[in-house]
Scaffold this active site. Structure first.
Site, PDB file in Angstrom:
ATOM      1  N   ASP A  40       7.069   5.522   0.992  1.00 43.76           N
ATOM      2  CA  ASP A  40       7.701   4.621   1.946  1.00 43.76           C
ATOM      3  C   ASP A  40       9.223   4.721   1.928  1.00 43.76           C
ATOM      4  O   ASP A  40       9.811   5.360   1.043  1.00 43.76           O
ATOM      5  CB  ASP A  40       7.265   3.163   1.680  1.00 43.76           C
ATOM      6  CG  ASP A  40       7.163   2.830   0.192  1.00 43.76           C
ATOM      7  OD1 ASP A  40       7.821   3.518  -0.597  1.00 43.76           O
ATOM      8  OD2 ASP A  40       6.440   1.896  -0.175  1.00 43.76           O
ATOM      9  N   ASP A  74       2.454  -9.438  -4.455  1.00 43.05           N
ATOM     10  CA  ASP A  74       1.463  -9.927  -3.486  1.00 43.05           C
ATOM     11  C   ASP A  74       0.268  -8.976  -3.365  1.00 43.05           C
ATOM     12  O   ASP A  74      -0.535  -9.106  -2.447  1.00 43.05           O
ATOM     13  CB  ASP A  74       2.111 -10.154  -2.112  1.00 43.05           C
ATOM     14  CG  ASP A  74       2.626  -8.856  -1.467  1.00 43.05           C
ATOM     15  OD1 ASP A  74       2.530  -7.782  -2.096  1.00 43.05           O
ATOM     16  OD2 ASP A  74       3.111  -8.918  -0.324  1.00 43.05           O
ATOM     17  N   HIS A 123       0.382  -5.696  -2.831  1.00 43.89           N
ATOM     18  CA  HIS A 123       0.512  -4.552  -1.919  1.00 43.89           C
ATOM     19  C   HIS A 123       0.578  -3.231  -2.666  1.00 43.89           C
ATOM     20  O   HIS A 123       1.029  -3.164  -3.804  1.00 43.89           O
ATOM     21  CB  HIS A 123       1.716  -4.718  -0.970  1.00 43.89           C
ATOM     22  CG  HIS A 123       3.068  -4.591  -1.605  1.00 43.89           C
ATOM     23  ND1 HIS A 123       4.154  -5.336  -1.196  1.00 43.89           N
ATOM     24  CD2 HIS A 123       3.549  -3.794  -2.605  1.00 43.89           C
ATOM     25  CE1 HIS A 123       5.222  -5.002  -1.895  1.00 43.89           C
ATOM     26  NE2 HIS A 123       4.875  -4.069  -2.763  1.00 43.89           N
ATOM     27  N   GLU A 141       1.325  -4.613   3.292  1.00 45.90           N
ATOM     28  CA  GLU A 141       1.363  -6.032   2.972  1.00 45.90           C
ATOM     29  C   GLU A 141       0.013  -6.684   3.295  1.00 45.90           C
ATOM     30  O   GLU A 141      -0.832  -6.056   3.957  1.00 45.90           O
ATOM     31  CB  GLU A 141       2.492  -6.696   3.776  1.00 45.90           C
ATOM     32  CG  GLU A 141       3.883  -6.159   3.452  1.00 45.90           C
ATOM     33  CD  GLU A 141       4.397  -6.587   2.080  1.00 45.90           C
ATOM     34  OE1 GLU A 141       3.603  -6.814   1.153  1.00 45.90           O
ATOM     35  OE2 GLU A 141       5.636  -6.688   1.924  1.00 45.90           O
TER      36      GLU A 141
HETATM   37  C1  F6R Z   1       7.548   1.574  -3.647  1.00 50.46           C
HETATM   38  C2  F6R Z   1       6.285   0.953  -3.285  1.00 50.46           C
HETATM   39  C3  F6R Z   1       5.993  -0.461  -3.635  1.00 50.46           C
HETATM   40  C4  F6R Z   1       6.269  -0.781  -5.108  1.00 50.46           C
HETATM   41  C5  F6R Z   1       5.973  -2.240  -5.417  1.00 50.46           C
HETATM   42  C6  F6R Z   1       6.347  -2.611  -6.829  1.00 50.46           C
HETATM   43  O1  F6R Z   1       7.594   2.905  -3.200  1.00 50.46           O
HETATM   44  O2  F6R Z   1       5.493   1.588  -2.676  1.00 50.46           O
HETATM   45  O3  F6R Z   1       4.649  -0.755  -3.357  1.00 50.46           O
HETATM   46  O4  F6R Z   1       5.488   0.050  -5.907  1.00 50.46           O
HETATM   47  O5  F6R Z   1       6.656  -3.066  -4.522  1.00 50.46           O
HETATM   48  O6  F6R Z   1       7.725  -2.508  -6.967  1.00 50.46           O
HETATM   49  P1  F6R Z   1       8.417  -2.604  -8.419  1.00 50.46           P
HETATM   50  O7  F6R Z   1       7.943  -1.406  -9.172  1.00 50.46           O
HETATM   51  O8  F6R Z   1       9.882  -2.550  -8.141  1.00 50.46           O
HETATM   52  O9  F6R Z   1       7.949  -3.868  -9.016  1.00 50.46           O
END
Ligand code: F6R
Length: 258
Positions: free
Chosen positions: A67, A136, A138, A143
């Site tokens: 992403d 959450d 994801h 989301e």
């Molecule tokens: C990032 C991504 C997100 C993160 C998630 C956790 O490329 O795809 O799904 O893996 O938001 O983020 P952190 O590791 O910062 O807690």
């Protein structure tokens, strides 16, 4: 699903790095799906170390990132392009032309998303997809309520994700509201998936994803439908798992399994 619980983030990262290295040793031209965020930082550090000290070779590897924030240029310090360059790509021998990251600044998102999906297919599909998990539930920026059939597209970030990610920006207002992200359907097509999670704030999402019902409200629960998923989590992130003892029993017994 295999669930490995490690005592520290460092152990979690090293375990995941060894799994990546095993894949690269077996298939030097593997296609990797990569995540950003705080969680994989230790893993990337360890891969860089393995490249420098042990000759782990990325010369034939292709990567696709999950992403990118919409509106951030590649050299914006909070863009995922910048993150990947700083934390991994500039330290290893991956050819530039083998690196794919969704564009946050294209003038035609629909066309870009279709092209991104097509490139993944043309490169033979993703051999190993690395994932983090949002508080959450994801995966990537899928989301709650994202379809399990979703493909690369624009998503509006949930308020909780914007608040979680505000720690990387000076103010909450600076966090982009839109992201371009691989879909749940795209992720489920990877041949192998490793999800990493650490910290107390991930415990509830991890438990819902592994032990809760399969629901688009927790998009990581879609991984229950995949036949080759490895969770590597630290003890804090494992804190809400009801069957923790069972997973640890399995790991302990696996050593002698026939
Ligand atoms: C990032 C991504 C997100 C993160 C998630 C956790 O490329 O795809 O799904 O893996 O938001 O983020 P952190 O590791 O910062 O807690």
């Amino acid at each position: 699903m295999e669930i490995i619980v490690k005592d520290t983030v460092e152990d979690m990262s090293k375990t995941a790095a060894r799994a990546v290295a095993r894949i690269l040793n077996a298939k030097p031209d593997a296609v990797l799906g990569l995540a950003t965020g705080s969680t994989p930082l230790g893993l990337y550090k360890e891969l860089v170390r393995m490249h420098k000290d042990e000759g782990l070779d990325f010369s034939q590897v292709t990567t696709f990132n999950l992403d990118e924030y919409v509106g951030l240029t590649q050299n914006h310090p909070q863009s995922y392009h910048y993150f990947m360059h700083e934390n991994l790509f500039k330290h290893i021998n991956i050819p530039k032309q083998n690196i794919y990251i969704p564009s946050g600044t294209t003038d035609n998102y629909a066309a870009f998303c279709a092209w991104y999906e097509q490139r993944i297919q043309q490169c033979g599909g993703i051999d190993l997809q690395l994932l983090g998990i949002g508080s959450d539930g994801h995966i990537a920026f899928n989301e709650p309520a994202s379809s399990f059939g979703s493909r690369t597209r624009i998503k509006t970030l949930a308020r909780q994700t914007i608040e979680d990610n505000a720690r990387f920006f000076d103010t909450l207002d600076q966090v982009p509201i839109y992201a371009i992200t691989m879909g749940v359907g795209t992720i489920l097509e990877a041949r192998k998936i490793i999800l990493l999670a650490n910290g107390k704030n991930k415990a509830s999402a991890v438990a819902s994803a592994i032990e809760g019902p399969v629901t688009s409200m927790i998009t990581a629960s879609a991984l229950q439908l995949h036949r080759d998923v490895l969770y590597v989590v630290d003890r804090e992130a494992a804190g809400d798992l009801k069957m923790l003892e069972y997973y640890e029993w399995i790991q302990a017994k696996m050593v002698d399994a026939p």
